[in-house]
Design a protein around this motif. Structure first.
Motif, PDB file in Angstrom:
ATOM      1  N   PHE A  58      42.846 -46.813   8.608  1.00 35.14           N
ATOM      2  CA  PHE A  58      41.915 -45.447   7.703  1.00 35.14           C
ATOM      3  C   PHE A  58      41.402 -45.603   6.798  1.00 35.14           C
ATOM      4  O   PHE A  58      40.624 -45.433   6.717  1.00 35.14           O
ATOM      5  CB  PHE A  58      43.223 -44.582   7.993  1.00 35.14           C
ATOM      6  CG  PHE A  58      42.887 -42.935   6.858  1.00 35.14           C
ATOM      7  CD1 PHE A  58      42.055 -42.001   8.494  1.00 35.14           C
ATOM      8  CD2 PHE A  58      43.201 -42.364   6.030  1.00 35.14           C
ATOM      9  CE1 PHE A  58      40.986 -41.529   7.895  1.00 35.14           C
ATOM     10  CE2 PHE A  58      42.214 -41.295   5.870  1.00 35.14           C
ATOM     11  CZ  PHE A  58      41.674 -40.653   6.472  1.00 35.14           C
ATOM     12  N   GLY A  59      42.259 -46.768   5.833  1.00 33.02           N
ATOM     13  CA  GLY A  59      41.126 -47.063   4.832  1.00 33.02           C
ATOM     14  C   GLY A  59      39.570 -47.638   5.328  1.00 33.02           C
ATOM     15  O   GLY A  59      39.373 -48.005   4.195  1.00 33.02           O
ATOM     16  N   GLY A  60      40.184 -48.910   6.460  1.00 33.36           N
ATOM     17  CA  GLY A  60      38.899 -49.487   6.427  1.00 33.36           C
ATOM     18  C   GLY A  60      37.883 -48.873   7.452  1.00 33.36           C
ATOM     19  O   GLY A  60      36.735 -48.842   7.032  1.00 33.36           O
ATOM     20  N   VAL A  61      37.764 -47.613   7.791  1.00 37.12           N
ATOM     21  CA  VAL A  61      37.292 -46.348   7.827  1.00 37.12           C
ATOM     22  C   VAL A  61      36.320 -45.650   7.081  1.00 37.12           C
ATOM     23  O   VAL A  61      35.553 -45.993   7.131  1.00 37.12           O
ATOM     24  CB  VAL A  61      37.767 -45.706   8.876  1.00 37.12           C
ATOM     25  CG1 VAL A  61      36.742 -44.352   9.044  1.00 37.12           C
ATOM     26  CG2 VAL A  61      38.313 -46.650   9.988  1.00 37.12           C
ATOM     27  N   LEU A  62      37.820 -45.775   5.808  1.00 41.57           N
ATOM     28  CA  LEU A  62      36.556 -44.787   5.032  1.00 41.57           C
ATOM     29  C   LEU A  62      36.043 -45.507   3.703  1.00 41.57           C
ATOM     30  O   LEU A  62      35.267 -45.415   3.351  1.00 41.57           O
ATOM     31  CB  LEU A  62      38.107 -44.327   4.334  1.00 41.57           C
ATOM     32  CG  LEU A  62      39.001 -42.790   4.537  1.00 41.57           C
ATOM     33  CD1 LEU A  62      39.963 -42.629   3.516  1.00 41.57           C
ATOM     34  CD2 LEU A  62      38.411 -41.933   4.665  1.00 41.57           C
ATOM     35  N   ASP A  63      36.429 -46.926   3.925  1.00 43.67           N
ATOM     36  CA  ASP A  63      35.772 -47.970   3.253  1.00 43.67           C
ATOM     37  C   ASP A  63      34.349 -48.466   3.805  1.00 43.67           C
ATOM     38  O   ASP A  63      33.254 -47.719   3.165  1.00 43.67           O
ATOM     39  CB  ASP A  63      36.321 -48.973   2.727  1.00 43.67           C
ATOM     40  CG  ASP A  63      35.294 -50.339   2.283  1.00 43.67           C
ATOM     41  OD1 ASP A  63      35.450 -50.251   0.629  1.00 43.67           O
ATOM     42  OD2 ASP A  63      35.665 -51.789   2.489  1.00 43.67           O
ATOM     43  N   ARG A  64      34.117 -48.191   5.209  1.00 41.53           N
ATOM     44  CA  ARG A  64      32.732 -48.051   5.681  1.00 41.53           C
ATOM     45  C   ARG A  64      32.098 -46.799   6.052  1.00 41.53           C
ATOM     46  O   ARG A  64      30.779 -47.043   5.908  1.00 41.53           O
ATOM     47  CB  ARG A  64      32.910 -48.804   6.967  1.00 41.53           C
ATOM     48  CG  ARG A  64      33.064 -49.773   7.543  1.00 41.53           C
ATOM     49  CD  ARG A  64      34.271 -50.554   8.466  1.00 41.53           C
ATOM     50  NE  ARG A  64      34.092 -51.588   9.039  1.00 41.53           N
ATOM     51  CZ  ARG A  64      35.772 -52.548   8.124  1.00 41.53           C
ATOM     52  NH1 ARG A  64      36.020 -51.820   7.490  1.00 41.53           N
ATOM     53  NH2 ARG A  64      35.690 -53.797   8.377  1.00 41.53           N
ATOM     54  N   ALA A  65      32.478 -45.617   5.749  1.00 46.26           N
ATOM     55  CA  ALA A  65      31.929 -44.395   5.292  1.00 46.26           C
ATOM     56  C   ALA A  65      31.718 -44.362   3.520  1.00 46.26           C
ATOM     57  O   ALA A  65      31.218 -43.228   3.993  1.00 46.26           O
ATOM     58  CB  ALA A  65      32.625 -43.447   6.118  1.00 46.26           C
ATOM     59  N   ASN A  66      31.998 -44.132   2.516  1.00 43.55           N
ATOM     60  CA  ASN A  66      31.934 -43.781   1.516  1.00 43.55           C
ATOM     61  C   ASN A  66      30.624 -43.992   1.268  1.00 43.55           C
ATOM     62  O   ASN A  66      30.302 -43.372   0.338  1.00 43.55           O
ATOM     63  CB  ASN A  66      33.035 -44.961   0.477  1.00 43.55           C
ATOM     64  CG  ASN A  66      32.752 -46.057   0.624  1.00 43.55           C
ATOM     65  OD1 ASN A  66      31.862 -46.713   0.699  1.00 43.55           O
ATOM     66  ND2 ASN A  66      33.986 -46.920   0.424  1.00 43.55           N
ATOM     67  N   ILE A  67      29.640 -45.205   1.454  1.00 47.13           N
ATOM     68  CA  ILE A  67      28.386 -45.112   1.216  1.00 47.13           C
ATOM     69  C   ILE A  67      27.507 -43.615   1.825  1.00 47.13           C
ATOM     70  O   ILE A  67      26.686 -43.278   0.976  1.00 47.13           O
ATOM     71  CB  ILE A  67      27.064 -46.323   1.166  1.00 47.13           C
ATOM     72  CG1 ILE A  67      28.598 -47.458   0.851  1.00 47.13           C
ATOM     73  CG2 ILE A  67      26.542 -46.728   1.308  1.00 47.13           C
ATOM     74  CD1 ILE A  67      28.020 -47.614  -1.420  1.00 47.13           C
ATOM     75  N   VAL A  68      27.847 -44.000   2.572  1.00 48.59           N
ATOM     76  CA  VAL A  68      27.347 -42.627   3.699  1.00 48.59           C
ATOM     77  C   VAL A  68      27.271 -41.215   3.311  1.00 48.59           C
ATOM     78  O   VAL A  68      26.436 -40.560   3.230  1.00 48.59           O
ATOM     79  CB  VAL A  68      27.745 -42.926   5.095  1.00 48.59           C
ATOM     80  CG1 VAL A  68      27.068 -42.011   5.861  1.00 48.59           C
ATOM     81  CG2 VAL A  68      26.686 -44.206   5.281  1.00 48.59           C
TER      82      VAL A  68
END
Length: 223
Positions: free
Chosen positions: A9-19
């Motif tokens: 779940f953290g990996g998904v958030l990390d990939r989405a934070n800039i967007v």
């Protein structure tokens, strides 16, 4: 499944934070009835300047300079839209091309590398299980923006301006000021996204940003 774990779940958030940060800036614009097409180029120039300024003002100083560049781009957009009366679609399309050209000129069309790899490590460091510094910044910004829009009078006024700026002005709300503020805020969010992306990669690239625009716009519209 690994995706259901804290790390997944953290990996998904990390990939989405800039967007996600870019979407916050576009959300403010859309609520005010405006659009900011220059935010992708803003990301590129802010990141490039943040890295290029490191030898002059230090690593942390470079980050502030990059965000300031984003705010400056927002100010220029606001001046064109509110001052000259051009539609934001046309105004930000023009500044998008100008800002992208500036990023290419500053870097001679090539990525530039920062002088502090430790910054990239710190930005991507986990501060909570599954939550990096970048993700924490995104969550904090989203919470603050949500409180502003839902709780404060200024936030409600902004929504009223987006609904009908003429009626809002007739009700005593300074519509032009709120429109300008929304565009400047979008520039600031673009600058923040740019410096976080550049810091994470320890690289400023003049060609990043545009692919994020459509995804962030979709996220802002869908909500």
């Amino acid at each position: 499944p690994r995706l259901a774990s804290v790390g997944g779940f953290g990996g998904v958030l990390d990939r989405a934070n800039i967007v996600g940060i870019v979407a916050l800036g576009l959300t403010v614009c859309l609520i005010a009835g405006q659009i900011d097409l220059s935010i992708g180029a803003n990301i590129a120039l802010s990141g490039v300047v943040a890295i290029a300024a490191q030898p002059l003002v230090g690593t942390i100083g470079g980050l502030f300079v990059g965000v300031a560049i984003g705010v400056l781009i927002g100010l220029v957009n606001a001046a064109i839209v509110v001052g000259l009366g051009l539609p934001s679609l046309i105004a930000t399309l023009a500044t998008m091309l100008a800002v992208r050209s500036m990023a290419l000129v500053v870097t001679d069309g090539q990525p530039i590398t920062g002088n502090d790899i430790q910054l990239a490590i710190e930005v991507d460091r986990f501060v909570l299980p599954g939550v990096t510094v970048r993700t924490l910044v995104w969550i904090a910004a989203a919470v603050i923006l949500g409180i502003f829009l839902l709780v404060t009078r200024a936030g409600r006024n902004l929504v009223a301006v987006g609904g009908d700026h003429v009626a809002a002005r007739s009700a005593g709300i300074p519509s032009r000021r709120y429109i300008a503020g929304s565009i400047i805020a979008s520039g600031g969010f673009g600058g923040l996204a740019g410096v976080l992306l550049a810091a994470s990669l320890n690289t400023g690239s003049p060609v990043v940003g545009d692919p994020l625009l459509l995804t962030a716009l979709a996220a802002a519209v869908i909500g």
